[in-house]
Scaffold this active site. Structure first.
Site, PDB file in Angstrom:
ATOM      1  N   GLY A  74     -14.968  39.008   7.432  1.00 31.19           N
ATOM      2  CA  GLY A  74     -13.950  37.955   7.605  1.00 31.19           C
ATOM      3  C   GLY A  74     -12.831  38.444   8.513  1.00 31.19           C
ATOM      4  O   GLY A  74     -12.424  39.594   8.422  1.00 31.19           O
ATOM      5  N   THR A 103      -9.102  43.174   5.545  1.00 32.78           N
ATOM      6  CA  THR A 103      -9.548  41.957   4.869  1.00 32.78           C
ATOM      7  C   THR A 103      -8.348  41.399   4.113  1.00 32.78           C
ATOM      8  O   THR A 103      -7.592  42.180   3.509  1.00 32.78           O
ATOM      9  CB  THR A 103     -10.702  42.191   3.875  1.00 32.78           C
ATOM     10  N   ASP A 115      -8.342  40.042   1.420  1.00 35.49           N
ATOM     11  CA  ASP A 115      -8.538  40.136  -0.033  1.00 35.49           C
ATOM     12  C   ASP A 115      -7.963  41.400  -0.679  1.00 35.49           C
ATOM     13  O   ASP A 115      -7.833  41.460  -1.900  1.00 35.49           O
ATOM     14  CB  ASP A 115     -10.036  40.077  -0.358  1.00 35.49           C
ATOM     15  N   ASP A 117      -9.361  44.291  -1.264  1.00 35.19           N
ATOM     16  CA  ASP A 117     -10.301  44.703  -2.317  1.00 35.19           C
ATOM     17  C   ASP A 117     -11.166  45.885  -1.900  1.00 35.19           C
ATOM     18  O   ASP A 117     -12.338  45.971  -2.260  1.00 35.19           O
ATOM     19  CB  ASP A 117     -11.195  43.514  -2.711  1.00 35.19           C
TER      20      ASP A 117
HETATM   21  P1  ADP Z   1     -16.865  42.814   4.678  1.00 34.01           P
HETATM   22  O1  ADP Z   1     -16.969  43.898   5.684  1.00 34.01           O
HETATM   23  O2  ADP Z   1     -15.636  41.982   4.873  1.00 34.01           O
HETATM   24  O3  ADP Z   1     -17.030  43.330   3.262  1.00 34.01           O
HETATM   25  P2  ADP Z   1     -19.574  41.725   4.610  1.00 34.01           P
HETATM   26  O4  ADP Z   1     -19.874  42.284   3.252  1.00 34.01           O
HETATM   27  O5  ADP Z   1     -19.965  40.318   4.890  1.00 34.01           O
HETATM   28  O6  ADP Z   1     -18.025  41.770   4.980  1.00 34.01           O
HETATM   29  O7  ADP Z   1     -20.278  42.693   5.669  1.00 34.01           O
HETATM   30  C1  ADP Z   1     -20.140  42.462   7.053  1.00 34.01           C
HETATM   31  C2  ADP Z   1     -21.373  42.935   7.769  1.00 34.01           C
HETATM   32  O8  ADP Z   1     -21.585  44.343   7.565  1.00 34.01           O
HETATM   33  C3  ADP Z   1     -22.671  42.306   7.301  1.00 34.01           C
HETATM   34  O9  ADP Z   1     -22.888  41.033   7.853  1.00 34.01           O
HETATM   35  C4  ADP Z   1     -23.690  43.311   7.834  1.00 34.01           C
HETATM   36  O10 ADP Z   1     -23.875  43.145   9.219  1.00 34.01           O
HETATM   37  C5  ADP Z   1     -22.979  44.638   7.587  1.00 34.01           C
HETATM   38  N1  ADP Z   1     -23.379  45.216   6.301  1.00 34.01           N
HETATM   39  C6  ADP Z   1     -22.944  44.874   5.064  1.00 34.01           C
HETATM   40  N2  ADP Z   1     -23.562  45.597   4.115  1.00 34.01           N
HETATM   41  C7  ADP Z   1     -24.425  46.423   4.759  1.00 34.01           C
HETATM   42  C8  ADP Z   1     -25.376  47.414   4.332  1.00 34.01           C
HETATM   43  N3  ADP Z   1     -25.562  47.701   3.041  1.00 34.01           N
HETATM   44  N4  ADP Z   1     -26.102  48.045   5.286  1.00 34.01           N
HETATM   45  C9  ADP Z   1     -25.925  47.752   6.601  1.00 34.01           C
HETATM   46  N5  ADP Z   1     -25.054  46.836   7.060  1.00 34.01           N
HETATM   47  C10 ADP Z   1     -24.309  46.173   6.165  1.00 34.01           C
HETATM   48  O1  F6P Z   2     -13.040  37.815   2.498  1.00 38.69           O
HETATM   49  C1  F6P Z   2     -11.961  37.014   2.865  1.00 38.69           C
HETATM   50  C2  F6P Z   2     -12.156  35.601   2.380  1.00 38.69           C
HETATM   51  O2  F6P Z   2     -11.067  34.892   2.877  1.00 38.69           O
HETATM   52  C3  F6P Z   2     -12.296  35.412   0.872  1.00 38.69           C
HETATM   53  O3  F6P Z   2     -11.097  35.445   0.160  1.00 38.69           O
HETATM   54  C4  F6P Z   2     -12.936  34.062   0.835  1.00 38.69           C
HETATM   55  O4  F6P Z   2     -13.604  33.846  -0.360  1.00 38.69           O
HETATM   56  C5  F6P Z   2     -13.890  34.123   1.988  1.00 38.69           C
HETATM   57  O5  F6P Z   2     -13.310  35.025   2.921  1.00 38.69           O
HETATM   58  C6  F6P Z   2     -14.139  32.810   2.620  1.00 38.69           C
HETATM   59  O6  F6P Z   2     -14.826  33.030   3.800  1.00 38.69           O
HETATM   60  P1  F6P Z   2     -15.824  32.003   4.443  1.00 38.69           P
HETATM   61  O7  F6P Z   2     -15.140  30.702   4.471  1.00 38.69           O
HETATM   62  O8  F6P Z   2     -16.091  32.582   5.772  1.00 38.69           O
HETATM   63  O9  F6P Z   2     -17.015  32.016   3.534  1.00 38.69           O
END
Ligand code: ADP
Ligand code: F6P
Length: 323
Positions: free
Chosen positions: A11, A126, A128, A130
């Site tokens: 995000g 992010t 959040d 978190d």
């Molecule tokens: P955030 O980084 O905000 O936690 P996501 O969990 O959606 O967001 O992860 C963003 C991107 O990181 C995913 O779309 C993917 O491309 C990559 N990613 C997430 N988890 C993994 C994983 N376990 N191994 C490899 N790439 C990952």
């Molecule tokens: O991770 C940031 C965040 O804004 C969360 O708080 C929310 O649940 C989510 O992204 C919403 O993202 P999207 O609309 O892209 O699913």
């Protein structure tokens, strides 16, 4: 190391641009080239990028979002895709990668390092807040300020008309935005995914406040709360209290906008430190904040530890001082 890549993933969060700017300018000062991949891991996988220099990151420190674009890229979960990506990076002379995003993005980065020896550094961003190991992620302060400013305006109507407002803030899995917003906006109650607030207690509290003559009532609900977000909570509470009510879902306005001073500083420190760590051979790290200072935390520790406990003490404080 002569050439490093940078990308934003997951995000978008206000301050991501400030982090890119700082990283590019720090790299330039050490005589290192930077390339910016478009749309997170999507650009890395498809090898879509721009060469960045001091001028290409001008006039972005004050902008929300990320000028490189971001995305979720399920392909990157595939080890074969990561192998092909690492091969391409080596071919292009890219020895290091800075990933600005959340812990999901960091998992992808560490896989790239462990499997293929590409040096990686994460900068937590992010709204959040978190990510384990850092007390504040890039974007969180801006999001909370946006939510509080919106509630301040809603309160005018609440005070003028006696209407109860249920305000939904972002946080599908995290109550951090809700907890901080609730205290700063003077909410009468706050509901988050990590805790179960007895709705009976909230109803009793609101009834006592109304009996004492209070007219403005703000209840903050994180979108991931198990009662069903602000609409779910409003349905239950309004069945018990006979005053008019409205639901306001703040939504994505919390994710955009000009980053606050605090986010700009956190992002600038993180971007510059990420480059220095890479160049000094410290990799597989996240540049984090602890006790208000910039520190480095192993990425593996981010995954090995549980999600950070939200400031649940703020839940009690919000109610205690809401009057
Ligand atoms: P955030 O980084 O905000 O936690 P996501 O969990 O959606 O967001 O992860 C963003 C991107 O990181 C995913 O779309 C993917 O491309 C990559 N990613 C997430 N988890 C993994 C994983 N376990 N191994 C490899 N790439 C990952
Ligand atoms: O991770 C940031 C965040 O804004 C969360 O708080 C929310 O649940 C989510 O992204 C919403 O993202 P999207 O609309 O892209 O699913």
């Amino acid at each position: 190391m002569k050439r490093i890549g940078i990308l934003t993933s997951g995000g978008d969060a206000p301050g991501m641009n400030a982090a890119i700017r700082a990283a590019v300018r720090a790299a330039t000062s050490f005589g290192v080239e930077t390339i910016g991949y478009f749309d997170g891991y999507t650009g890395l996988v498809t090898n879509q990028y721009d060469e960045l220099d001091d001028r290409s990151v001008g006039n972005i420190i004050q902008r929300g979002g990320t000028f490189l674009g971001t995305s979720r890229c399920p392909e990157f979960l595939d080890p074969a895709v990561r192998a092909a990506t690492a091969h391409q990076m080596r071919h292009d002379g890219v020895d290091g990668l800075i990933v600005i995003g959340g812990d999901g993005s960091f998992r992808g980065a560490l896989a790239l390092q462990n499997e293929h020896g590409i040096a990686v550094i994460g900068a937590p961003a992010t709204i959040d807040n978190d990510v384990w190991g850092t007390e504040e992620t890039i974007g969180f302060d801006t999001a909370v300020n946006t939510a509080v400013a919106a509630i301040d305006q809603v309160r005018d109507t609440s005070e003028s008309t006696g209407t109860m407002f249920f305000i939904e803030v972002m946080g599908r899995k995290s109550g951090e935005i809700a907890l901080h917003t609730a205290v700063a906006a003077g909410a009468a109650g706050v509901l988050v995914p990590e805790a179960t607030l007895e709705l009976d207690a909230l109803v009793g509290h609101l009834k006592r406040s109304i009996a004492r003559g209070k007219r403005s009532h703000i209840i903050v609900v994180a979108e991931g709360d198990e009662a069903g977000g602000a609409f779910g909570v409003a349905r239950i509470v309004s069945g018990e209290i006979d005053v008019p009510y409205r639901v306001v879902v703040l939504g994505h306005i919390q994710r955009g906008g000009r980053p606050t001073v605090r986010d700009r500083i956190i992002a600038s420190e993180a971007g510059a430190r990420a480059v220095k760590a890479l160049l000094e051979g410290r990799t597989g790290l996240m540049v984090a904040r602890q006790s208000g200072r910039s520190v480095e935390v192993p990425l593996q520790a981010v995954f090995d530890n549980r999600s950070p406990l939200p400031r649940l003490d703020l839940l009690d404080l919000a109610i205690e001082i809401s009057g």
